[in-house]
Design an enzyme around this catalytic site. Structure first.
Site, PDB file in Angstrom:
ATOM      1  N   ASN A  63     -41.910   5.878  -4.909  1.00 44.39           N
ATOM      2  CA  ASN A  63     -42.896   4.835  -5.143  1.00 44.39           C
ATOM      3  C   ASN A  63     -43.935   5.374  -6.120  1.00 44.39           C
ATOM      4  OD1 ASN A  63     -44.796   6.386  -3.617  1.00 44.39           O
ATOM      5  ND2 ASN A  63     -44.107   5.404  -1.724  1.00 44.39           N
ATOM      6  N   LYS A 101     -47.095   6.214  -5.819  1.00 37.45           N
ATOM      7  CA  LYS A 101     -47.876   7.345  -5.324  1.00 37.45           C
ATOM      8  C   LYS A 101     -47.063   8.638  -5.405  1.00 37.45           C
ATOM      9  CE  LYS A 101     -50.412   8.886  -1.204  1.00 37.45           C
ATOM     10  NZ  LYS A 101     -50.764   8.547   0.211  1.00 37.45           N
ATOM     11  N   GLU A 102     -45.781   8.553  -5.039  1.00 37.92           N
ATOM     12  CA  GLU A 102     -44.915   9.735  -5.089  1.00 37.92           C
ATOM     13  C   GLU A 102     -44.676  10.189  -6.528  1.00 37.92           C
ATOM     14  OE1 GLU A 102     -42.418   8.769  -0.972  1.00 37.92           O
ATOM     15  OE2 GLU A 102     -41.724   7.984  -2.900  1.00 37.92           O
ATOM     16  N   ASP A 153     -36.082   2.148   2.794  1.00 36.44           N
ATOM     17  CA  ASP A 153     -34.735   2.485   3.265  1.00 36.44           C
ATOM     18  C   ASP A 153     -33.739   1.388   2.901  1.00 36.44           C
ATOM     19  OD1 ASP A 153     -35.714   4.813   4.423  1.00 36.44           O
ATOM     20  OD2 ASP A 153     -36.083   3.856   6.353  1.00 36.44           O
TER      21      ASP A 153
END
Length: 483
Positions: free
Chosen positions: A201, A203-204, A271
């Site tokens: 995402n 943020k990652e 997921d």
């Protein structure tokens, strides 16, 4: 987009490796504040548990109809037993799942009231994967990949996905031309080098490039760098309400907006995207279609509470409902009806020419709708109307007749019927109820035997006196025939 290809999901096997855990839920009511501290008191009603982490990815694969071969290193404890029992219930190949006394199975417990989380309690030890398990996989690597169509590595940064085993699996998958989908965590992405695509995402992504990724140009710039540094095919960036963005090695950026839907709980949506992406990659869908369908799958899941899954019927319904959703084919309605029945809805069917839509038709639709929850209307094609009514009919062509009926609030779905009678359609769709006009009561109804064969029912409705297309045409001729 070849939607029918999704039927082949049942023939695809996904190898899943990662961090496995158990998600527990303590559900109750809040009626008072504790006298001991300013905190709510939860009166427990029930407790449930589900597979979490990489296990939820597996749940989604199974729900979509795919097969799973699992690589797992879990604890020899009661929670590990729950994971094994869950795999057994879903006919998952767990030959390479191993239990060890040295490991404690990870458990996340959520305290919930009326779909609102009050507290989460994590029981976990972030321990490196056991060397003996890595040796075991190395010794059996040929059999591990036997029959596998795609590999998922689901990393929750709990210790299972070390660089050694990650690279072992990626290199062996590439050697066999098997695609690799990574759900990454942490900041060391070097362990994912050589994968087909990674799905962080925003943020990652910011964390791994050590920069605040804020603009669309930032995504393109850092996405391209990451793809080339890691020898990937695509970065598949999940962006919550903005949907999915892909970047390839040339820096080409594509955006795929999310499907608007009421958001109840985003848990597990990532997921679902990973599982859907992997299965569609195994079916060799182009990346554009993969992202569009993955968005649709995620939209179904976020409308549910808890780490949820999407079924193939729900996904098909979502795909077919995108756009002009009322006008459907028999093939698409099979999935839609099955999904509706799974949710306990009663499906009603009726059919006719509906040439020159009038108040009698509206009355019949409203009466039919009262027999159930969903009304499907089959409209005779121009060719079948001519067979039934003669060469001068229909007055209104099939496209215009369908457009008018799709605008009616009491009609849920419309399809075109090429046959004179609806037996074939009813045999395919299996509605709970088929509705005819009361003028059929003393006649032989061709579809009645088919309805009875699967437990369906035939119902009759009152006709509106003096209102028929033929009589309307006669009145028009009488009024304007001399001109």
């Amino acid at each position: 987009m070849n939607i029918e290809l999704l039927e082949e999901l049942k023939n695809k096997t996904v190898l899943v490796f990662g961090d496995y855990m158990v998600d527990k839920y303590i559900n109750g009511d809040v009626k008072r504040i504790s006298p001991e501290a300013p905190v709510p008191v939860i009166e427990v009603k029930n407790e449930t548990q589900k597979l979490g982490g990489a296990g939820n990815v597996i749940n989604n694969i199974v729900s979509l109809g795919g097969k799973v071969k699992v690589l797992a290193c879990i604890g020899n404890d009661v929670n590990g037993k729950f994971i094994i029992d869950s795999f057994n219930n879903n006919n998952i190949d767990k030959k390479y799942l191993k239990k060890y006394d040295e490991i404690d199975t990870i458990v996340k417990t959520r305290v919930v009231s009326k779909n609102q989380q009050f507290l989460r309690i994590d029981k976990e030890k972030k321990e490196p994967i056991l060397e003996c398990y890595i040796r075991y996989i190395k010794e059996n690597i040929e059999d591990v990949f036997n029959g596998v169509d795609v590999l998922i590595i689901s990393d929750y940064c709990k210790g299972a996905v070390s660089k050694e085993i990650s690279q072992l699996l990626i290199k062996n998958a590439r050697k066999r031309n098997i695609s690799i989908i990574i759900d990454p965590k942490g900041t060391d992405y070097s362990k994912y080098k050589g994968a087909t695509m990674i799905t962080p995402n925003l943020k990652e992504l910011s964390a791994v490039v050590n920069k605040e990724v804020e603009t669309e140009d930032d995504i393109k710039k850092y996405g391209k760098k990451l793809v080339n540094d890691l020898d990937l095919k695509y970065l598949v960036l999940t962006r919550s309400e903005k949907g999915i963005t892909t970047v390839d090695s040339s820096g080409k950026k594509q955006d795929f907006p999310a499907i608007a839907k009421e958001v109840i709980d985003v848990s597990g949506a990532g997921d679902t995207v990973v599982a859907t992406t992997a299965l569609l990659e195994a079916l060799e869908y182009p990346i554009e279609n993969i992202c569009k369908i993955a968005n649709m799958a995620a939209s179904v899941v976020v409308s549910k509470f808890g780490t949820s899954t999407v079924s193939l019927n729900e996904l098909m319904k979502s795909i077919y409902s995108f756009g002009d959703f009322k006008y459907q084919t028999v093939e698409s309605l099979k999935y839609i009806i099955q999904d509706l029945k799974d949710k306990g809805k009663k499906v009603v069917f009726t059919n006719g020419c509906f040439d020159m839509l009038h108040v009698g038709h509206l009355s019949s639709f409203k009466q039919a709708r009262e027999f159930g929850d969903i009304l499907i209307v089959a409209v005779n094609s121009d060719a079948s109307v001519k067979q039934n009514k003669g060469d001068l009919r229909p007055i209104i062509n099939e496209n215009d007749r369908i457009k008018m009926i799709t605008e009616l609030e009491c009609v849920d779905y419309v399809l075109l019927m090429n046959d004179k009678t609806p037996e074939k359609i009813i045999e395919e769709l299996k509605p709970d109820i088929s509705v005819k006009g009361e003028d059929w009561k003393d006649k032989e109804v061709p579809e009645e035997k088919i309805l009875k064969s699967y437990g369906g029912k035939l119902e009759y409705i009152k006709l509106s006196p003096g209102n028929s297309t033929t009589k309307i045409i006669e009145r028009v001729i009488k009024a304007y025939g001399k001109e």
